[in-house]
Design a protein around this motif. Structure first.
Motif, PDB file in Angstrom:
ATOM      1  N   TYR A   1       0.840  -1.206   0.000  1.00  0.00           N
ATOM      2  CA  TYR A   1       0.000   0.000   0.000  1.00  0.00           C
ATOM      3  C   TYR A   1       0.877   1.260   0.000  1.00  0.00           C
ATOM      4  CZ  TYR A   1      -2.860   3.785   1.751  1.00  0.00           C
ATOM      5  OH  TYR A   1      -3.462   5.000   1.903  1.00  0.00           O
ATOM      6  N   VAL A   2       1.881   1.277   0.836  1.00  0.00           N
ATOM      7  CA  VAL A   2       2.779   2.440   0.948  1.00  0.00           C
ATOM      8  C   VAL A   2       3.413   2.771  -0.396  1.00  0.00           C
ATOM      9  CG1 VAL A   2       5.003   3.192   1.934  1.00  0.00           C
ATOM     10  CG2 VAL A   2       3.247   2.176   3.418  1.00  0.00           C
ATOM     11  N   ARG A   3       3.760   1.755  -1.168  1.00  0.00           N
ATOM     12  CA  ARG A   3       4.478   1.959  -2.435  1.00  0.00           C
ATOM     13  C   ARG A   3       3.573   2.280  -3.633  1.00  0.00           C
ATOM     14  NH1 ARG A   3       7.556  -2.377  -0.094  1.00  0.00           N
ATOM     15  NH2 ARG A   3       6.395  -3.898  -1.274  1.00  0.00           N
ATOM     16  N   GLN A   4       2.274   2.358  -3.426  1.00  0.00           N
ATOM     17  CA  GLN A   4       1.373   2.658  -4.543  1.00  0.00           C
ATOM     18  C   GLN A   4       1.672   4.033  -5.133  1.00  0.00           C
ATOM     19  OE1 GLN A   4      -1.137   0.535  -5.979  1.00  0.00           O
ATOM     20  NE2 GLN A   4       0.258  -0.764  -4.805  1.00  0.00           N
ATOM     21  N   ARG A   5       1.608   4.142  -6.461  1.00  0.00           N
ATOM     22  CA  ARG A   5       1.854   5.411  -7.145  1.00  0.00           C
ATOM     23  C   ARG A   5       0.623   6.322  -7.159  1.00  0.00           C
ATOM     24  NH1 ARG A   5       3.679   6.902 -11.723  1.00  0.00           N
ATOM     25  NH2 ARG A   5       2.295   5.615 -12.965  1.00  0.00           N
TER      26      ARG A   5
ATOM     27  N   ASP B   1       1.644  -4.895  -6.826  1.00  0.00           N
ATOM     28  CA  ASP B   1       2.667  -4.045  -7.418  1.00  0.00           C
ATOM     29  C   ASP B   1       2.274  -2.578  -7.270  1.00  0.00           C
ATOM     30  OD1 ASP B   1       1.537  -2.897 -10.049  1.00  0.00           O
ATOM     31  OD2 ASP B   1       1.047  -5.020 -10.227  1.00  0.00           O
ATOM     32  N   THR B   2       3.218  -1.701  -7.506  1.00  0.00           N
ATOM     33  CA  THR B   2       3.039  -0.262  -7.270  1.00  0.00           C
ATOM     34  C   THR B   2       2.001   0.377  -8.183  1.00  0.00           C
ATOM     35  OG1 THR B   2       4.820   0.269  -8.798  1.00  0.00           O
ATOM     36  CG2 THR B   2       5.408   0.006  -6.477  1.00  0.00           C
ATOM     37  N   GLU B   3       1.624  -0.295  -9.249  1.00  0.00           N
ATOM     38  CA  GLU B   3       0.694   0.260 -10.225  1.00  0.00           C
ATOM     39  C   GLU B   3      -0.753  -0.182 -10.021  1.00  0.00           C
ATOM     40  OE1 GLU B   3       1.915   2.371 -12.753  1.00  0.00           O
ATOM     41  OE2 GLU B   3       3.700   2.229 -11.486  1.00  0.00           O
ATOM     42  N   ARG B   4      -1.010  -0.990  -9.025  1.00  0.00           N
ATOM     43  CA  ARG B   4      -2.352  -1.571  -8.897  1.00  0.00           C
ATOM     44  C   ARG B   4      -3.457  -0.514  -8.880  1.00  0.00           C
ATOM     45  NH1 ARG B   4      -5.678  -4.683  -4.184  1.00  0.00           N
ATOM     46  NH2 ARG B   4      -7.468  -5.062  -5.515  1.00  0.00           N
ATOM     47  N   LEU B   5      -3.382   0.428  -7.979  1.00  0.00           N
ATOM     48  CA  LEU B   5      -4.465   1.402  -7.845  1.00  0.00           C
ATOM     49  C   LEU B   5      -4.599   2.290  -9.071  1.00  0.00           C
ATOM     50  CD1 LEU B   5      -4.182   2.506  -4.111  1.00  0.00           C
ATOM     51  CD2 LEU B   5      -5.841   0.938  -5.150  1.00  0.00           C
ATOM     52  N   ILE B   6      -3.492   2.771  -9.592  1.00  0.00           N
ATOM     53  CA  ILE B   6      -3.560   3.672 -10.744  1.00  0.00           C
ATOM     54  C   ILE B   6      -4.076   2.938 -11.984  1.00  0.00           C
ATOM     55  CG2 ILE B   6      -1.187   3.480 -11.606  1.00  0.00           C
ATOM     56  CD1 ILE B   6      -1.353   6.643 -11.780  1.00  0.00           C
ATOM     57  N   THR B   7      -3.705   1.675 -12.126  1.00  0.00           N
ATOM     58  CA  THR B   7      -4.187   0.878 -13.259  1.00  0.00           C
ATOM     59  C   THR B   7      -5.699   0.691 -13.177  1.00  0.00           C
ATOM     60  OG1 THR B   7      -2.077  -0.276 -13.452  1.00  0.00           O
ATOM     61  CG2 THR B   7      -3.994  -1.359 -14.426  1.00  0.00           C
TER      62      THR B   7
ATOM     63  N   ARG C   1     -12.175   4.797 -15.075  1.00  0.00           N
ATOM     64  CA  ARG C   1     -12.470   6.112 -15.655  1.00  0.00           C
ATOM     65  C   ARG C   1     -12.543   6.066 -17.179  1.00  0.00           C
ATOM     66  NH1 ARG C   1     -15.052   7.482 -11.791  1.00  0.00           N
ATOM     67  NH2 ARG C   1     -14.067   8.465 -10.040  1.00  0.00           N
ATOM     68  N   SER C   2     -11.668   5.307 -17.825  1.00  0.00           N
ATOM     69  CA  SER C   2     -11.652   5.299 -19.291  1.00  0.00           C
ATOM     70  C   SER C   2     -12.847   4.558 -19.882  1.00  0.00           C
ATOM     71  CB  SER C   2     -10.351   4.691 -19.817  1.00  0.00           C
ATOM     72  OG  SER C   2     -10.301   3.307 -19.545  1.00  0.00           O
ATOM     73  N   GLU C   3     -13.367   3.608 -19.160  1.00  0.00           N
ATOM     74  CA  GLU C   3     -14.500   2.815 -19.652  1.00  0.00           C
ATOM     75  C   GLU C   3     -15.821   3.262 -19.032  1.00  0.00           C
ATOM     76  OE1 GLU C   3     -14.186   0.535 -22.036  1.00  0.00           O
ATOM     77  OE2 GLU C   3     -12.039   0.927 -22.114  1.00  0.00           O
ATOM     78  N   ASP C   4     -15.772   4.257 -18.155  1.00  0.00           N
ATOM     79  CA  ASP C   4     -16.945   4.685 -17.412  1.00  0.00           C
ATOM     80  C   ASP C   4     -17.597   3.479 -16.733  1.00  0.00           C
ATOM     81  OD1 ASP C   4     -18.608   6.653 -16.385  1.00  0.00           O
ATOM     82  OD2 ASP C   4     -20.067   6.428 -17.997  1.00  0.00           O
ATOM     83  N   ALA C   5     -16.748   2.648 -16.149  1.00  0.00           N
ATOM     84  CA  ALA C   5     -17.189   1.401 -15.518  1.00  0.00           C
ATOM     85  C   ALA C   5     -17.568   1.632 -14.057  1.00  0.00           C
ATOM     86  CB  ALA C   5     -16.077   0.362 -15.618  1.00  0.00           C
ATOM     87  N   VAL C   6     -18.246   0.689 -13.486  1.00  0.00           N
ATOM     88  CA  VAL C   6     -18.595   0.755 -12.071  1.00  0.00           C
ATOM     89  C   VAL C   6     -17.708  -0.158 -11.227  1.00  0.00           C
ATOM     90  CG1 VAL C   6     -20.974   1.441 -12.476  1.00  0.00           C
ATOM     91  CG2 VAL C   6     -20.402  -0.987 -12.308  1.00  0.00           C
ATOM     92  N   ALA C   7     -16.910  -1.011 -11.891  1.00  0.00           N
ATOM     93  CA  ALA C   7     -16.033  -1.926 -11.170  1.00  0.00           C
ATOM     94  C   ALA C   7     -14.852  -2.296 -12.050  1.00  0.00           C
ATOM     95  CB  ALA C   7     -16.791  -3.187 -10.773  1.00  0.00           C
ATOM     96  N   SER C   8     -13.814  -2.789 -11.393  1.00  0.00           N
ATOM     97  CA  SER C   8     -12.614  -3.232 -12.097  1.00  0.00           C
ATOM     98  C   SER C   8     -12.048  -4.436 -11.363  1.00  0.00           C
ATOM     99  CB  SER C   8     -11.576  -2.105 -12.122  1.00  0.00           C
ATOM    100  OG  SER C   8     -10.320  -2.584 -12.539  1.00  0.00           O
ATOM    101  N   LEU C   9     -11.684  -5.467 -12.110  1.00  0.00           N
ATOM    102  CA  LEU C   9     -11.053  -6.645 -11.538  1.00  0.00           C
ATOM    103  C   LEU C   9      -9.599  -6.647 -11.971  1.00  0.00           C
ATOM    104  CD1 LEU C   9     -11.213  -9.352 -10.026  1.00  0.00           C
ATOM    105  CD2 LEU C   9     -11.856 -10.403 -12.194  1.00  0.00           C
ATOM    106  N   TYR C  10      -8.708  -6.601 -11.010  1.00  0.00           N
ATOM    107  CA  TYR C  10      -7.276  -6.562 -11.309  1.00  0.00           C
ATOM    108  C   TYR C  10      -6.789  -7.975 -11.617  1.00  0.00           C
ATOM    109  CZ  TYR C  10      -2.506  -4.752 -10.982  1.00  0.00           C
ATOM    110  OH  TYR C  10      -1.218  -4.360 -11.263  1.00  0.00           O
TER     111      TYR C  10
END
Length: 131
Positions: A22-26, A95-101, A107-116
């Motif tokens: 969590y600390v390392r998230q961008r 990984d450090t990109e999880r949240l930003i990804t 946001r790009s798909e105007d989605a209500v959910a995302s599965l990493y």
């Protein structure tokens, strides 16, 4: 803001590793809420250190041992303060990109959910790792 929500039965070693992810998230607009069924003092200390390291809010709340995992997750949703929420498991490493990804995908798909789906499976007992 994204509220990262962690339910744990107090496994300090797992929580410590997950908090460091969590600390390392961008992605900076975030907070972490931990609902723990044990080891509150040790986890609170980890949370305080993480808050300083990340410059974000990291909160620990004690949960009764009688709560099921589902009830804990519902409680975390009630405690969340973000416009988005992210399940943050205590036994997974991110990984450090999880949240930003995930944020960009929503946001790009105007989605209500995302599965990493970018993950690697590691088996402690054998040392095997699979993509």
């Amino acid at each position: 803001k994204i509220s990262c929500l962690m339910a744990t039965c107090g496994r300090v070693d797992r929580v410590a590793a997950s908090i460091q992810c969590y600390v390392r998230q961008r992605y900076s607009a975030r907070d972490l809420i931990i609902l723990s069924q044990g080891n509150i003092e040790a986890i609170t200390k980890l949370a305080q250190e993480a808050a300083v390291q990340s410059g974000t809010s990291v909160v620990v709340v004690e949960a009764p041992s009688s709560l099921s995992l589902g009830a804990m997750r519902n409680t975390l949703l009630e405690l969340s303060t973000g416009q988005l929420v992210c399940q943050w498991d205590d036994d997974d490493l991110y990984d450090t990109e999880r949240l930003i990804t995930q944020y960009k995908a929503i946001r790009s798909e105007d989605a209500v959910a995302s599965l990493y789906t970018q993950f690697i499976k590691y088996f402690e007992t054998t040392g095997d790792m699979y993509w």
